[in-house]
Design an enzyme around this catalytic site. Structure first.
Site, mmCIF file in Angstrom:
data_model
loop_
_atom_site.group_PDB
_atom_site.id
_atom_site.type_symbol
_atom_site.label_atom_id
_atom_site.label_comp_id
_atom_site.label_asym_id
_atom_site.label_seq_id
_atom_site.Cartn_x
_atom_site.Cartn_y
_atom_site.Cartn_z
ATOM 1 N N ASP A 33 0.835 -1.208 0.000
ATOM 2 C CA ASP A 33 0.000 0.000 0.000
ATOM 3 C C ASP A 33 0.872 1.260 0.000
ATOM 4 O OD1 ASP A 33 -2.416 1.322 -0.071
ATOM 5 O OD2 ASP A 33 -2.674 1.314 2.107
ATOM 6 N N HIS A 50 2.243 3.244 -9.106
ATOM 7 C CA HIS A 50 2.074 1.809 -9.371
ATOM 8 C C HIS A 50 3.248 1.274 -10.194
ATOM 9 C CE1 HIS A 50 -1.766 2.015 -7.502
ATOM 10 N NE2 HIS A 50 -2.330 2.744 -8.453
ATOM 11 N N LEU A 143 9.269 -22.611 -5.666
ATOM 12 C CA LEU A 143 9.025 -21.405 -4.861
ATOM 13 C C LEU A 143 7.711 -20.778 -5.293
ATOM 14 C CD1 LEU A 143 12.632 -20.031 -5.159
ATOM 15 C CD2 LEU A 143 11.575 -20.874 -3.065
ATOM 16 N N SER A 202 -7.872 -4.865 5.206
ATOM 17 C CA SER A 202 -8.570 -4.552 3.948
ATOM 18 C C SER A 202 -8.953 -5.802 3.146
ATOM 19 C CB SER A 202 -7.713 -3.614 3.080
ATOM 20 O OG SER A 202 -7.410 -2.432 3.766
HETATM 21 C C1 IPE Z 1 -5.337 -2.731 -0.085
HETATM 22 O O1 IPE Z 1 -5.046 -1.387 -0.271
HETATM 23 C C2 IPE Z 1 -5.361 -3.432 -1.406
HETATM 24 C C3 IPE Z 1 -4.060 -3.585 -2.064
HETATM 25 C C4 IPE Z 1 -2.906 -3.248 -1.571
HETATM 26 C C5 IPE Z 1 -4.125 -4.189 -3.365
HETATM 27 P P1 IPE Z 1 -6.203 -0.306 -0.386
HETATM 28 O O2 IPE Z 1 -5.519 0.994 -0.602
HETATM 29 O O3 IPE Z 1 -7.193 -0.701 -1.401
HETATM 30 O O4 IPE Z 1 -6.890 -0.365 1.053
HETATM 31 P P2 IPE Z 1 -7.780 0.669 1.845
HETATM 32 O O5 IPE Z 1 -8.831 1.161 0.911
HETATM 33 O O6 IPE Z 1 -6.890 1.775 2.306
HETATM 34 O O7 IPE Z 1 -8.319 -0.115 3.007
HETATM 35 C C1 IPE Z 2 -1.689 0.118 -3.258
HETATM 36 O O1 IPE Z 2 -1.404 1.473 -3.312
HETATM 37 C C2 IPE Z 2 -1.792 -0.491 -4.618
HETATM 38 C C3 IPE Z 2 -3.152 -0.902 -5.003
HETATM 39 C C4 IPE Z 2 -4.213 -0.844 -4.282
HETATM 40 C C5 IPE Z 2 -3.288 -1.421 -6.356
HETATM 41 P P1 IPE Z 2 -2.566 2.538 -3.324
HETATM 42 O O2 IPE Z 2 -2.891 2.848 -4.747
HETATM 43 O O3 IPE Z 2 -3.710 2.111 -2.490
HETATM 44 O O4 IPE Z 2 -1.838 3.783 -2.682
HETATM 45 P P2 IPE Z 2 -2.465 4.812 -1.662
HETATM 46 O O5 IPE Z 2 -2.928 4.041 -0.481
HETATM 47 O O6 IPE Z 2 -3.598 5.495 -2.364
HETATM 48 O O7 IPE Z 2 -1.349 5.720 -1.354
HETATM 49 MG MG MG Z 3 -4.132 2.361 -0.514
#
Ligand code: IPE
Ligand code: IPE
Ligand code: MG
Length: 246
Positions: A33, A50, A143, A202
């Site tokens: 995240d 990303h 793995l 999450s």
């Molecule tokens: C959790 O991150 C999902 C992934 C890392 C793929 P999110 O950014 O979607 O989670 P919330 O919305 O902060 O809980």
């Molecule tokens: C996690 O990073 C990646 C995915 C959910 C695909 P985020 O895109 O949620 O990044 P933040 O939380 O908005 O910074």
């Molecule tokens: Mg996020």
């Protein structure tokens, strides 16, 4: 010996491979995240985070492999992430497409078994077929790298139960559910690491996280690397896992 040529902290002197083996860390999972915030802090569109996040991910998988961790699971896209703006979703799927192609090309070198966790139907035929091809191509590697894609922990449990109903079961055991989960090939994660500062799961591995150790870091995922991973493993090795016992 009084003088040392290079000053190291006690943590830097730890042999991380030995620590992985001694602590019984065989499965590590990552909630990657903070990509969007990483980009926004730099005045870039969220998608840029990303892209850098994929590099951090590849680097992390290599470190885990080199340090002797046998199973890695990563949360790439949740069932809730479809709520995001279409251009962000499209870019994440494009990055995945590129990642899968590279994984195919690097198969001989990496020897990783790829397993996608989640419902592949919503990904569309083209991406679904590429995921299935990679799973098949790498099925004899030892793995395991689980990539949670259109994954939700609750949806996974519901899917498992529905599948058991279709088998004609009228009463189910924990073992029945276990063998129907997307992660049926993997042990439960020993350690779940979440970056990005949020302290929640999450909808990740709701069933499997029963006795996982949880580690939260403020590091934004694109910045994740060797130092952060070492820190998480060292912390894990200090945890006392009791599983309800004494
Ligand atoms: C959790 O991150 C999902 C992934 C890392 C793929 P999110 O950014 O979607 O989670 P919330 O919305 O902060 O809980
Ligand atoms: C996690 O990073 C990646 C995915 C959910 C695909 P985020 O895109 O949620 O990044 P933040 O939380 O908005 O910074
Ligand atoms: Mg996020």
């Amino acid at each position: 010996m009084i003088f040392k040529s290079k000053k190291t902290t006690p943590e830097e002197e730890i042999d991380i491979k030995e620590l992985v083996a001694a602590s019984g860390l065989s499965h590590i999972a990552f909630i990657m995240d903070g990509n969007g915030r990483w980009a926004q802090k730099r005045g870039l569109p969220r998608e840029a985070g990303h892209g850098v996040g994929v590099k951090a991910f590849k680097n992390t998988v290599t470190l885990c492999r080199d340090w002797g961790i046998k199973t890695v699971t990563t949360y790439a896209f949740s069932t809730e992430n479809w709520k995001r703006p279409p251009q962000e979703v499209t870019e994440i799927m494009r990055l995945l497409d590129v990642y899968i192609k590279e994984a195919e090309d690097d198969n001989e070198k990496n020897r990783i078994r790829y397993i996608f966790l989640g419902d592949k139907e919503r990904l569309g035929d083209a991406l679904r077929e590429k995921c299935e091809y990679l799973e098949d191509l790498t099925k004899d590697n030892t793995l395991i790298l689980n990539i949670a894609l259109n994954y939700g922990g609750r949806a996974e449990i519901v899917n498992a139960v529905n599948s058991l109903i279709k088998e004609g079961k009228t009463e189910i055991s924990e073992e029945d559910i276990q063998r129907k989960l997307y992660t049926a090939e993997s042990p439960d994660p020993d350690l779940i690491v979440r970056t990005g500062g949020e302290v929640r799961l999450s909808n990740f591995l709701m069933w499997q996280s029963q006795y996982s150790e949880l580690y939260f870091s403020d590091c934004l995922w694109p910045d994740y690397g060797e130092e952060e991973l070492r820190r998480a493993i060292i912390e894990f090795s200090k945890r006392k896992r009791r599983y309800g016992g004494v």
